[in-house]
Motif scaffolding. Structure first.
Motif, PDB file in Angstrom:
ATOM      1  N   CYS A   1      18.111  12.735  44.201  1.00  0.00           N
ATOM      2  CA  CYS A   1      16.618  13.346  44.448  1.00  0.00           C
ATOM      3  C   CYS A   1      16.049  12.573  45.429  1.00  0.00           C
ATOM      4  N   VAL A   2      15.050  12.901  46.328  1.00  0.00           N
ATOM      5  CA  VAL A   2      14.478  11.899  47.360  1.00  0.00           C
ATOM      6  C   VAL A   2      13.060  11.378  46.769  1.00  0.00           C
ATOM      7  N   PRO A   3      12.893  10.132  47.035  1.00  0.00           N
ATOM      8  CA  PRO A   3      11.797   9.485  46.343  1.00  0.00           C
ATOM      9  C   PRO A   3      10.422  10.325  46.694  1.00  0.00           C
ATOM     10  N   GLY A   4       9.732  10.591  45.908  1.00  0.00           N
ATOM     11  CA  GLY A   4       8.332  11.250  46.119  1.00  0.00           C
ATOM     12  C   GLY A   4       7.270  10.636  45.107  1.00  0.00           C
ATOM     13  N   GLU A   5       6.593  11.420  44.461  1.00  0.00           N
ATOM     14  CA  GLU A   5       5.799  10.883  43.520  1.00  0.00           C
ATOM     15  C   GLU A   5       6.386   9.930  42.448  1.00  0.00           C
ATOM     16  N   PRO A   6       6.058   8.890  42.217  1.00  0.00           N
ATOM     17  CA  PRO A   6       6.870   7.954  41.340  1.00  0.00           C
ATOM     18  C   PRO A   6       6.897   8.798  39.849  1.00  0.00           C
ATOM     19  N   HIS A   7       8.076   8.717  39.236  1.00  0.00           N
ATOM     20  CA  HIS A   7       8.287   9.526  38.042  1.00  0.00           C
ATOM     21  C   HIS A   7       9.525   8.944  37.396  1.00  0.00           C
ATOM     22  N   HIS A   8       9.331   9.174  35.952  1.00  0.00           N
ATOM     23  CA  HIS A   8      10.668   8.833  35.160  1.00  0.00           C
ATOM     24  C   HIS A   8      11.672   9.914  35.166  1.00  0.00           C
ATOM     25  N   HIS A   9      12.630   9.663  34.342  1.00  0.00           N
ATOM     26  CA  HIS A   9      13.539  10.822  34.343  1.00  0.00           C
ATOM     27  C   HIS A   9      14.149  11.095  32.931  1.00  0.00           C
ATOM     28  N   PHE A  10      14.272  12.242  32.461  1.00  0.00           N
ATOM     29  CA  PHE A  10      14.709  12.563  31.441  1.00  0.00           C
ATOM     30  C   PHE A  10      16.192  13.106  31.358  1.00  0.00           C
ATOM     31  N   VAL A  11      17.207  12.628  31.040  1.00  0.00           N
ATOM     32  CA  VAL A  11      18.562  13.266  30.922  1.00  0.00           C
ATOM     33  C   VAL A  11      19.010  13.815  29.687  1.00  0.00           C
ATOM     34  N   CYS A  12      19.624  15.161  29.762  1.00  0.00           N
ATOM     35  CA  CYS A  12      20.229  15.866  28.468  1.00  0.00           C
ATOM     36  C   CYS A  12      21.508  15.225  28.219  1.00  0.00           C
ATOM     37  N   GLN A  13      21.797  14.787  27.051  1.00  0.00           N
ATOM     38  CA  GLN A  13      22.946  14.115  26.826  1.00  0.00           C
ATOM     39  C   GLN A  13      24.059  15.155  26.718  1.00  0.00           C
ATOM     40  N   ASP A  14      23.783  16.412  26.583  1.00  0.00           N
ATOM     41  CA  ASP A  14      24.826  17.584  26.314  1.00  0.00           C
ATOM     42  C   ASP A  14      25.184  17.985  27.726  1.00  0.00           C
ATOM     43  N   CYS A  15      24.389  18.608  28.334  1.00  0.00           N
ATOM     44  CA  CYS A  15      24.385  19.216  29.942  1.00  0.00           C
ATOM     45  C   CYS A  15      24.296  18.218  30.941  1.00  0.00           C
ATOM     46  N   GLY A  16      23.545  17.213  31.005  1.00  0.00           N
ATOM     47  CA  GLY A  16      23.398  16.512  31.935  1.00  0.00           C
ATOM     48  C   GLY A  16      22.350  16.668  32.876  1.00  0.00           C
ATOM     49  N   GLU A  17      21.717  17.829  32.430  1.00  0.00           N
ATOM     50  CA  GLU A  17      20.338  18.178  33.315  1.00  0.00           C
ATOM     51  C   GLU A  17      19.252  17.059  33.487  1.00  0.00           C
ATOM     52  N   VAL A  18      18.810  16.725  34.485  1.00  0.00           N
ATOM     53  CA  VAL A  18      17.823  15.871  34.791  1.00  0.00           C
ATOM     54  C   VAL A  18      16.253  16.381  35.168  1.00  0.00           C
ATOM     55  N   GLU A  19      15.551  15.948  34.465  1.00  0.00           N
ATOM     56  CA  GLU A  19      14.117  16.422  34.617  1.00  0.00           C
ATOM     57  C   GLU A  19      13.086  15.249  34.985  1.00  0.00           C
ATOM     58  N   GLY A  20      12.406  15.494  35.986  1.00  0.00           N
ATOM     59  CA  GLY A  20      11.405  14.387  36.240  1.00  0.00           C
ATOM     60  C   GLY A  20      10.219  14.267  35.201  1.00  0.00           C
ATOM     61  N   LEU A  21       9.625  13.137  35.023  1.00  0.00           N
ATOM     62  CA  LEU A  21       8.516  13.287  34.053  1.00  0.00           C
ATOM     63  C   LEU A  21       7.626  12.442  34.621  1.00  0.00           C
ATOM     64  N   ALA A  22       6.401  12.824  35.100  1.00  0.00           N
ATOM     65  CA  ALA A  22       5.191  12.065  35.722  1.00  0.00           C
ATOM     66  C   ALA A  22       4.868  11.158  35.166  1.00  0.00           C
ATOM     67  N   HIS A  23       4.704   9.968  35.716  1.00  0.00           N
ATOM     68  CA  HIS A  23       4.196   8.542  35.084  1.00  0.00           C
ATOM     69  C   HIS A  23       2.934   8.471  34.216  1.00  0.00           C
ATOM     70  N   GLU A  24       2.130   9.607  34.714  1.00  0.00           N
ATOM     71  CA  GLU A  24       0.824   9.713  33.677  1.00  0.00           C
ATOM     72  C   GLU A  24       1.181  10.174  32.507  1.00  0.00           C
ATOM     73  N   ARG A  25       1.996  10.960  32.354  1.00  0.00           N
ATOM     74  CA  ARG A  25       2.526  11.578  30.750  1.00  0.00           C
ATOM     75  C   ARG A  25       3.165  10.493  30.177  1.00  0.00           C
ATOM     76  N   LEU A  26       3.598   9.490  30.662  1.00  0.00           N
ATOM     77  CA  LEU A  26       4.224   8.378  29.732  1.00  0.00           C
ATOM     78  C   LEU A  26       3.507   7.184  30.102  1.00  0.00           C
ATOM     79  N   ARG A  27       2.730   7.075  30.539  1.00  0.00           N
ATOM     80  CA  ARG A  27       1.983   5.556  30.866  1.00  0.00           C
ATOM     81  C   ARG A  27       1.725   4.735  29.551  1.00  0.00           C
ATOM     82  N   GLU A  28       1.250   5.323  28.606  1.00  0.00           N
ATOM     83  CA  GLU A  28       1.059   4.719  27.226  1.00  0.00           C
ATOM     84  C   GLU A  28       2.179   4.492  26.653  1.00  0.00           C
ATOM     85  N   ALA A  29       3.108   5.231  26.586  1.00  0.00           N
ATOM     86  CA  ALA A  29       4.438   5.098  26.048  1.00  0.00           C
ATOM     87  C   ALA A  29       5.163   3.918  26.711  1.00  0.00           C
ATOM     88  N   VAL A  30       5.324   3.647  27.939  1.00  0.00           N
ATOM     89  CA  VAL A  30       5.998   2.798  28.752  1.00  0.00           C
ATOM     90  C   VAL A  30       5.363   1.589  28.477  1.00  0.00           C
TER      91      VAL A  30
END
Length: 150
Positions: free
Chosen positions: A93-122
């Motif tokens: 993917c091209v760099p854009g808004e900073p984001h984290h990544h969720f990777v499905c261990q079964d199908c390999g699908e990758v989804e971007g996760l906004a920094h804001e949604r994970l700020r506290e957890a990170v």
């Protein structure tokens, strides 16, 4: 495409037109590179080499799969794209808004996760373990997507 965009990391202006992006990174503007950069600049998805090749095959002159692979490796080396490794094919993917990544261990699908949604957890992960996101600011989270039973 407008031709320029504001950088998400600072106040610099970054070109978005494929030819300008390639030149800015010292790369030649071959037809294959131009097509691939245009595809990734227009796509919000994280694509594998095979998916990128399929998209390119449907939308214009043919590009050999090896060209797609080599071009993505080159673009990643200079920072125009980034690679997300996980089970299955590497996704790009091209760099854009900073984001984290969720990777499905079964199908390999990758989804971007906004920094804001994970700020506290990170922050909590850093506090508990001392581990930090990589240089791009990205954290890779593995699990199962809803389609695979997550």
């Amino acid at each position: 495409m407008s031709g320029v965009a504001q950088s998400a990391r600072d106040d610099t202006v970054v070109p978005t037109e494929p030819r300008a992006l390639l030149r800015r990174h010292g790369l030649r503007c071959t037809p294959g590179r131009l097509q691939i950069v245009a595809l990734f600049a227009a796509s919000a998805r994280h694509l594998s080499v095979a998916e990128a090749w399929e998209e390119l095959s449907r939308s214009g002159p043919p590009v050999h799969p090896t060209t797609v692979y080599r071009t993505l490796e080159t673009l990643t080396a200079v920072g125009l794209t980034y690679a997300v490794h996980g089970p299955g094919a590497t996704r790009y993917c091209v760099p854009g808004e900073p984001h984290h990544h969720f990777v499905c261990q079964d199908c390999g699908e990758v989804e971007g996760l906004a920094h804001e949604r994970l700020r506290e957890a990170v922050g909590r992960i850093e506090e508990l373990t001392g581990l930090r996101p990589d240089a791009s600011g990205s954290l890779l989270v593995y699990g199962r997507c809803p389609e695979c039973g997550g």
